[in-house]
Scaffold this motif. Sequence first.
Motif, PDB file in Angstrom:
ATOM      1  N   ASP A   1      42.833  52.975  34.374  1.00 32.96           N
ATOM      2  CA  ASP A   1      43.002  51.298  34.882  1.00 32.96           C
ATOM      3  C   ASP A   1      44.332  50.835  34.623  1.00 32.96           C
ATOM      4  O   ASP A   1      44.760  50.407  35.613  1.00 32.96           O
ATOM      5  CB  ASP A   1      42.223  50.440  33.794  1.00 32.96           C
ATOM      6  N   LEU A   2      44.998  51.845  33.463  1.00 35.35           N
ATOM      7  CA  LEU A   2      46.606  51.777  33.742  1.00 35.35           C
ATOM      8  C   LEU A   2      47.045  51.555  34.735  1.00 35.35           C
ATOM      9  O   LEU A   2      48.076  51.028  35.563  1.00 35.35           O
ATOM     10  CB  LEU A   2      46.747  52.225  32.428  1.00 35.35           C
ATOM     11  N   THR A   3      47.140  52.695  35.132  1.00 38.27           N
ATOM     12  CA  THR A   3      47.567  52.997  36.730  1.00 38.27           C
ATOM     13  C   THR A   3      47.290  52.087  37.962  1.00 38.27           C
ATOM     14  O   THR A   3      47.926  51.601  39.085  1.00 38.27           O
ATOM     15  CB  THR A   3      47.307  54.430  37.375  1.00 38.27           C
ATOM     16  N   ALA A   4      46.031  51.820  38.010  1.00 35.59           N
ATOM     17  CA  ALA A   4      45.612  50.962  38.958  1.00 35.59           C
ATOM     18  C   ALA A   4      45.902  50.010  39.376  1.00 35.59           C
ATOM     19  O   ALA A   4      46.980  48.887  39.709  1.00 35.59           O
ATOM     20  CB  ALA A   4      44.406  51.133  38.605  1.00 35.59           C
ATOM     21  N   ALA A   5      46.453  49.812  37.469  1.00 30.93           N
ATOM     22  CA  ALA A   5      47.524  47.887  37.645  1.00 30.93           C
ATOM     23  C   ALA A   5      48.307  48.289  37.841  1.00 30.93           C
ATOM     24  O   ALA A   5      49.135  47.559  38.375  1.00 30.93           O
ATOM     25  CB  ALA A   5      46.693  47.477  35.959  1.00 30.93           C
ATOM     26  N   LEU A   6      49.487  49.906  37.363  1.00 28.82           N
ATOM     27  CA  LEU A   6      51.074  49.725  37.877  1.00 28.82           C
ATOM     28  C   LEU A   6      50.941  50.023  39.784  1.00 28.82           C
ATOM     29  O   LEU A   6      52.259  49.543  40.166  1.00 28.82           O
ATOM     30  CB  LEU A   6      51.391  50.950  37.479  1.00 28.82           C
ATOM     31  N   LEU A   7      50.186  50.233  39.757  1.00 27.63           N
ATOM     32  CA  LEU A   7      50.282  50.515  41.403  1.00 27.63           C
ATOM     33  C   LEU A   7      50.206  49.551  42.160  1.00 27.63           C
ATOM     34  O   LEU A   7      50.456  49.773  43.031  1.00 27.63           O
ATOM     35  CB  LEU A   7      49.438  51.238  42.164  1.00 27.63           C
TER      36      LEU A   7
END
Length: 269
Positions: free
Chosen positions: A219-225
């Motif tokens: 979830d964090l990586t998706a938000a960062l991307l």
Amino acid sequence: MAEAANGGSAEKISLAEIGLRFEVDGEIATITLDRPDRRNAQTFATWSALAHIGDNLPQQVRIVVVRGEGPSFSAGIDLRMFTPEGVLGQGSFAAAAALDDPAFEELIAQAQRGFLWLRRPGIISVAAVHGHAIGAGFQLALACDLRVLADDAQLCMKEPALGLVPDLTGTKPLVDLVGLPRAIEICLTARQVGAQEAARIGLAELVVAPEELAGAVRDLTAALLATGRDAATATKRLLQGAAGRTLEEQSAAERREQIVRIRTLFAGS
């Protein structure tokens, strides 16, 4: 392939032999410490391999996730390195101690390269930490921009208790995150810092149940991307430099970065 230091010599060893996995899925790269039988303990070869990955990171990668296989993130330095024979093909402290000062310093500098690249402005690095992150393991987590901890995580700067100093680039981020007095206390007592305390004092951005760790990182990586790469890189560069600048200097840096962004976005409109 990566080079393993052994008293100044080097031989080619595969990532699998060293105990690392490296996988790329689109814009996300995952580095997995994969020696679960030794709780992902690290050696000179581990650090050389990390540097090799950084040197050859595919251009499209924007997020680097660092994780550990098995019950621990990383239990730190492989204690066999303290023995005269060391780890077969992967060096020992006894062999390193026989080097002259320039060669010894270069050996440490090469190890540090495996950690330094995780702070590049062009990527965001995320440590997914569960179980023990001891010594070199703690420093690897500190090398990352963000830390997501399972609630069973235990962080410990063990090096001073072993007669060493933390030298894998961990001292500055530790002081930056928790302040000098707390950093001294954590290092010189070599105590374990649990996940909840880590979040409270600034060592973790998020704490979740162990079974939720992988999902929380996704979830964090998706938000960062979701943020464009160029804007993300420029913003990270600004934030990284902020502590070393006055307000006036930081304001000037903001102006310079913004001029580039606006011209890029609107030139020719």
